[in-house]
Write an enzyme that holds these catalytic residues in place. Structure first.
Site, PDB file in Angstrom:
ATOM      1  N   LYS A   1       0.872  -1.179   0.000  1.00 49.05           N
ATOM      2  CA  LYS A   1       0.000   0.000   0.000  1.00 49.05           C
ATOM      3  C   LYS A   1       0.908   1.228   0.000  1.00 49.05           C
ATOM      4  CE  LYS A   1      -4.205  -1.545   2.378  1.00 49.05           C
ATOM      5  NZ  LYS A   1      -4.369  -2.572   1.384  1.00 49.05           N
TER       6      LYS A   1
ATOM      7  N   ASP B   1      -1.352  -1.897  -4.296  1.00 46.94           N
ATOM      8  CA  ASP B   1      -2.780  -1.851  -3.946  1.00 46.94           C
ATOM      9  C   ASP B   1      -3.361  -0.496  -4.325  1.00 46.94           C
ATOM     10  OD1 ASP B   1      -2.385  -4.304  -2.751  1.00 46.94           O
ATOM     11  OD2 ASP B   1      -2.798  -3.614  -0.712  1.00 46.94           O
ATOM     12  N   MET B   2      -4.680  -0.452  -4.459  1.00 44.31           N
ATOM     13  CA  MET B   2      -5.346   0.849  -4.628  1.00 44.31           C
ATOM     14  C   MET B   2      -6.111   1.137  -3.337  1.00 44.31           C
ATOM     15  SD  MET B   2      -5.483   3.380  -6.634  1.00 44.31           S
ATOM     16  CE  MET B   2      -5.111   2.925  -8.321  1.00 44.31           C
TER      17      MET B   2
ATOM     18  N   LYS C   1     -13.302  -5.218  -7.080  1.00 44.00           N
ATOM     19  CA  LYS C   1     -14.538  -4.418  -7.040  1.00 44.00           C
ATOM     20  C   LYS C   1     -14.318  -3.105  -6.296  1.00 44.00           C
ATOM     21  CE  LYS C   1     -17.711  -8.280  -7.549  1.00 44.00           C
ATOM     22  NZ  LYS C   1     -18.860  -9.027  -7.015  1.00 44.00           N
TER      23      LYS C   1
ATOM     24  N   ARG D   1     -11.536  -1.554   8.706  1.00 47.66           N
ATOM     25  CA  ARG D   1     -12.239  -2.108   7.535  1.00 47.66           C
ATOM     26  C   ARG D   1     -13.719  -2.326   7.836  1.00 47.66           C
ATOM     27  NH1 ARG D   1      -7.745  -1.408   5.599  1.00 47.66           N
ATOM     28  NH2 ARG D   1      -8.746   0.626   5.536  1.00 47.66           N
TER      29      ARG D   1
ATOM     30  N   THR E   1     -11.114 -11.473  -7.172  1.00 51.12           N
ATOM     31  CA  THR E   1     -12.511 -11.552  -6.733  1.00 51.12           C
ATOM     32  C   THR E   1     -12.836 -12.969  -6.270  1.00 51.12           C
ATOM     33  OG1 THR E   1     -14.826 -11.229  -7.386  1.00 51.12           O
ATOM     34  CG2 THR E   1     -13.348 -12.018  -9.108  1.00 51.12           C
TER      35      THR E   1
ATOM     36  N   LYS F   1     -24.441  -2.682  -5.852  1.00 47.04           N
ATOM     37  CA  LYS F   1     -23.630  -3.866  -6.160  1.00 47.04           C
ATOM     38  C   LYS F   1     -23.817  -4.308  -7.615  1.00 47.04           C
ATOM     39  CE  LYS F   1     -23.055  -8.714  -4.862  1.00 47.04           C
ATOM     40  NZ  LYS F   1     -21.785  -8.818  -5.575  1.00 47.04           N
TER      41      LYS F   1
ATOM     42  N   ARG G   1      -4.532  -5.661 -11.636  1.00 48.25           N
ATOM     43  CA  ARG G   1      -5.354  -6.541 -10.802  1.00 48.25           C
ATOM     44  C   ARG G   1      -6.689  -5.813 -10.623  1.00 48.25           C
ATOM     45  NH1 ARG G   1      -4.225  -5.489  -5.075  1.00 48.25           N
ATOM     46  NH2 ARG G   1      -2.489  -6.891  -4.950  1.00 48.25           N
TER      47      ARG G   1
END
Ligand SMILES: Cc1cc2nc3c(=O)[nH]c(=O)nc-3n(C[C@H](O)[C@H](O)[C@H](O)COP(=O)(O)OP(=O)(O)OC[C@H]3O[C@@H](n4cnc5c(N)ncnc54)[C@H](O)[C@@H]3O)c2cc1C
Length: 272
Positions: A64, A98-99, A151, A256, A194, A165, A148
């Site tokens: 990250k 990572d995003m 979602k 999270r 995913t 969703k 990568r």
């Protein structure tokens, strides 16, 4: 998590390797407040690459950027990424970026561009829930990027992200098809991060139809859909498992959960 420390993650990586699964290792942590902390994180990951080589593990690393000091200084953070990407190439491994939250996307893509211009062996995550992502993919494709596609995990507002969703899933599929087309002609490395098996099935059908069968990987999280991960490998799919480790797990987990209450439901369901 297989355990709090790197040793446990390396052990799990070895076990998964014997079952034909690759891995991606990541140390929990984000938003460090000082340059010294960021340097320590970079040095930790340099050590991880050494450990992977010594143990002949087919593992990659994911970082990250706020853990590598993005909030402290963009230039230093970028240099840390360049150093890690060079190390990944040297060791025959791979560095994933990572995003994080949408406010970091521009900086993350700019740093990814620099790292990619310096060489291969580095990829970036794109989030299907962001409205900007179709344009970001268009802008990245000329670089022959490694992407990568996920979602998206953060609680973003409706002005930047799709909230339903159904819409996120639809945008994921559209982006996946574009990535498959690029992968089929060697213009991108495609990874689908995913656990959505129905989506993976549809992507699999498109992969075959577009000549990209066998030209992409599926990445899932450690401990989630374990049986399905192995079934995909048995069916000939390249699968990697993202293994997190680190002592900051409790604070990280609570953040999270607070950000996305839907995660609480996943936790409850995973207990039964
Ligand atoms: C390898 C990998 C890397 C990722 N990197 C990033 C990143 O850099 N940035 C980012 O924003 N997000 C990242 N994510 C998280 C991602 O954005 C999603 O939040 C997460 O993967 C859940 O979405 P899904 O695609 O699995 O689909 P969903 O539709 O959310 O889930 C499909 C099904 O999978 C199961 N499932 C999914 N998640 C869980 C869970 N946590 N616990 C138990 N069961 C679950 C459930 O049964 C669910 O019905 C990453 C995910 C993966 C797998």
């Amino acid at each position: 998590m297989p355990g709090e420390d790197l040793r446990a993650a390396l052990g799990a990586s070895g076990e998964l390797a014997t079952a034909g699964l690759g891995t991606v290792l990541t140390q929990l942590g984000e938003q460090v407040r000082s340059g010294a902390e960021a340097v320590a994180v970079r040095d930790h990951y340099l050590e991880v690459f050494d450990q992977l080589r010594e143990r002949f593990l087919p593992a990659h690393v994911s970082v990250k950027l706020t853990h590598l000091g993005l909030d402290v200084g963009r230039e230093a953070c970028s240099n840390h990424v360049l150093a890690l990407a060079a190390k990944a190439r040297e060791e025959g491994s791979f560095l994933w970026i990572d995003m994080e939250e949408s406010r970091y996307v521009d900086a993350t893509l700019e740093i990814y561009r620099r790292a990619r211009a310096a060489g291969a062996g580095v990829g970036v995550c794109l989030q299907a829930y962001l409205q900007r992502t179709p344009q970001d993919l268009t802008a990245l494709l000329p670089l022959a990027p490694a992407i990568r596609l996920v979602k998206g995990a953060y609680n973003e507002s409706a002005d930047v992200a799709l909230r339903r969703k159904k819409d996120v899933d639809a945008q994921y599929f559209t982006l996946a098809v574009r990535l498959l087309d690029a992968a089929a002609t060697g213009r991108a490395t495609a990874v689908f991060g995913t656990h959505d098996l129905r989506l993976l099935e549809r992507i699999g059908e498109q992969g075959v139809a577009r000549g990209a069968g066998g030209r992409y990987e599926v990445h899932m999280l450690y401990g989630i859909r374990t049986a399905e991960q192995r079934a995909l490998v048995a069916a000939g799919m390249k699968v990697r498992v993202l293994i997190s480790y680190g002592s900051h797990w409790f604070a990280w987990y609570m953040r999270r959960l607070a950000e996305r209450p839907a995660n609480v439901w996943f936790v409850i369901r995973s207990l039964f």
